[in-house]
Motif scaffolding. Sequence first.
Motif, mmCIF file in Angstrom:
data_model
loop_
_atom_site.group_PDB
_atom_site.id
_atom_site.type_symbol
_atom_site.label_atom_id
_atom_site.label_comp_id
_atom_site.label_asym_id
_atom_site.label_seq_id
_atom_site.Cartn_x
_atom_site.Cartn_y
_atom_site.Cartn_z
ATOM 1 N N LEU A 58 0.813 -1.210 0.000
ATOM 2 C CA LEU A 58 0.000 0.000 0.000
ATOM 3 C C LEU A 58 0.849 1.264 0.000
ATOM 4 O O LEU A 58 0.311 2.371 0.080
ATOM 5 C CB LEU A 58 -0.934 0.009 1.214
ATOM 6 N N GLY A 59 2.170 1.080 -0.068
ATOM 7 C CA GLY A 59 3.058 2.233 -0.143
ATOM 8 C C GLY A 59 3.552 2.776 1.179
ATOM 9 O O GLY A 59 4.145 3.861 1.219
ATOM 10 N N TYR A 60 3.337 2.043 2.256
ATOM 11 C CA TYR A 60 3.745 2.519 3.573
ATOM 12 C C TYR A 60 5.220 2.241 3.851
ATOM 13 O O TYR A 60 5.777 1.229 3.409
ATOM 14 C CB TYR A 60 2.926 1.836 4.667
ATOM 15 N N GLU A 61 5.825 3.129 4.646
ATOM 16 C CA GLU A 61 7.138 2.893 5.248
ATOM 17 C C GLU A 61 6.906 2.363 6.650
ATOM 18 O O GLU A 61 6.016 2.833 7.367
ATOM 19 C CB GLU A 61 7.945 4.197 5.317
ATOM 20 N N VAL A 62 7.708 1.384 7.072
ATOM 21 C CA VAL A 62 7.602 0.824 8.420
ATOM 22 C C VAL A 62 8.737 1.373 9.274
ATOM 23 O O VAL A 62 9.911 1.251 8.927
ATOM 24 C CB VAL A 62 7.655 -0.716 8.402
ATOM 25 N N VAL A 63 8.372 1.995 10.391
ATOM 26 C CA VAL A 63 9.342 2.559 11.332
ATOM 27 C C VAL A 63 9.138 1.870 12.672
ATOM 28 O O VAL A 63 7.997 1.734 13.140
ATOM 29 C CB VAL A 63 9.159 4.083 11.496
ATOM 30 N N ALA A 64 10.215 1.418 13.306
ATOM 31 C CA ALA A 64 10.102 0.726 14.590
ATOM 32 C C ALA A 64 11.103 1.291 15.587
ATOM 33 O O ALA A 64 12.236 1.603 15.223
ATOM 34 C CB ALA A 64 10.340 -0.773 14.415
ATOM 35 N N ILE A 65 10.658 1.421 16.840
ATOM 36 C CA ILE A 65 11.523 1.858 17.938
ATOM 37 C C ILE A 65 11.939 0.619 18.721
ATOM 38 O O ILE A 65 11.110 -0.222 19.053
ATOM 39 C CB ILE A 65 10.788 2.830 18.883
ATOM 40 N N SER A 66 13.223 0.500 19.025
ATOM 41 C CA SER A 66 13.728 -0.685 19.710
ATOM 42 C C SER A 66 13.106 -0.853 21.095
ATOM 43 O O SER A 66 13.086 0.088 21.882
ATOM 44 C CB SER A 66 15.249 -0.600 19.860
ATOM 45 N N VAL A 140 4.169 3.304 12.225
ATOM 46 C CA VAL A 140 5.185 3.469 13.272
ATOM 47 C C VAL A 140 4.820 2.568 14.445
ATOM 48 O O VAL A 140 3.709 2.666 14.984
ATOM 49 C CB VAL A 140 5.288 4.939 13.735
ATOM 50 N N PHE A 141 5.744 1.706 14.847
ATOM 51 C CA PHE A 141 5.487 0.759 15.926
ATOM 52 C C PHE A 141 6.425 1.070 17.097
ATOM 53 O O PHE A 141 7.640 0.953 16.978
ATOM 54 C CB PHE A 141 5.711 -0.677 15.449
ATOM 55 N N THR A 142 5.828 1.473 18.214
ATOM 56 C CA THR A 142 6.591 1.760 19.431
ATOM 57 C C THR A 142 6.174 0.784 20.514
ATOM 58 O O THR A 142 4.993 0.710 20.856
ATOM 59 C CB THR A 142 6.339 3.202 19.917
ATOM 60 N N HIS A 143 7.126 0.046 21.028
ATOM 61 C CA HIS A 143 6.870 -0.946 22.076
ATOM 62 C C HIS A 143 7.441 -0.396 23.385
ATOM 63 O O HIS A 143 8.654 -0.358 23.580
ATOM 64 C CB HIS A 143 7.548 -2.266 21.699
#
Length: 222
Positions: A58-66, A140-143
């Motif tokens: 779908l054209g998304y960028e995936v950003v993740a915080i450690s 954006v995934f922040t855990h």
Amino acid sequence: FFVATHSRSNYTITHLTLAQMFNYGSGVDIATGADGTQRTLWRHRINEGLFFADIHGLGYEVVAISPAFEHVALRQADRFIDTGQLNEFEWAVAQVTGVRPIVEALLPELPADLHRARVVDAYRITEAVAGESIARPRFVFTHIVGPHSPQVFEADGGAVPLRGLALPYDDSLEATQLGMSEYTRRLEGQLTFLNARTLGLVDRIVATDPLAVVVVFSDHGS
């Protein structure tokens, strides 16, 4: 906010929850290959989840915080941001080498300070990412590693005195060490701080982009 009043956790451990979430299936199905063999490298199941192929399509960028725990870290994200503190493997190395007695003698509160810094940095970096100009949509995934043990925040964000290299990451272990009354008091303080910090983060994201979709959820029950 829309609150899911009847939501339930299928699992009580992070890697099973994330593997299910990013693969649209049960943990049993995800852990079993087409030939019936068990696939136990959960970080692969998480990082190679069907969700990421779909969202990239779908054209998304995936950003993740450690999150500091490598077995559930989204290392294969398009952009992986490490906050700089030690991860669990590096802490394990420190505990079985000559580093441990040195740290516990000279800087006994360093491990708790670093854990606290990682949590605060995860919020800070997510806020910074939300404020960036972007050319395409992002997931954006922040855990946030909390509010489960170790309890390191007072209600006002101050430091809970906690010494030693081996922090209690298990709720039942910390409750046994502290006694239920003190454990409950510390948990209440940490929850108060993290709840306020989470609401502040959501406000910042929505103020930056009123059309942003923000999902706040617990990855497991404790």
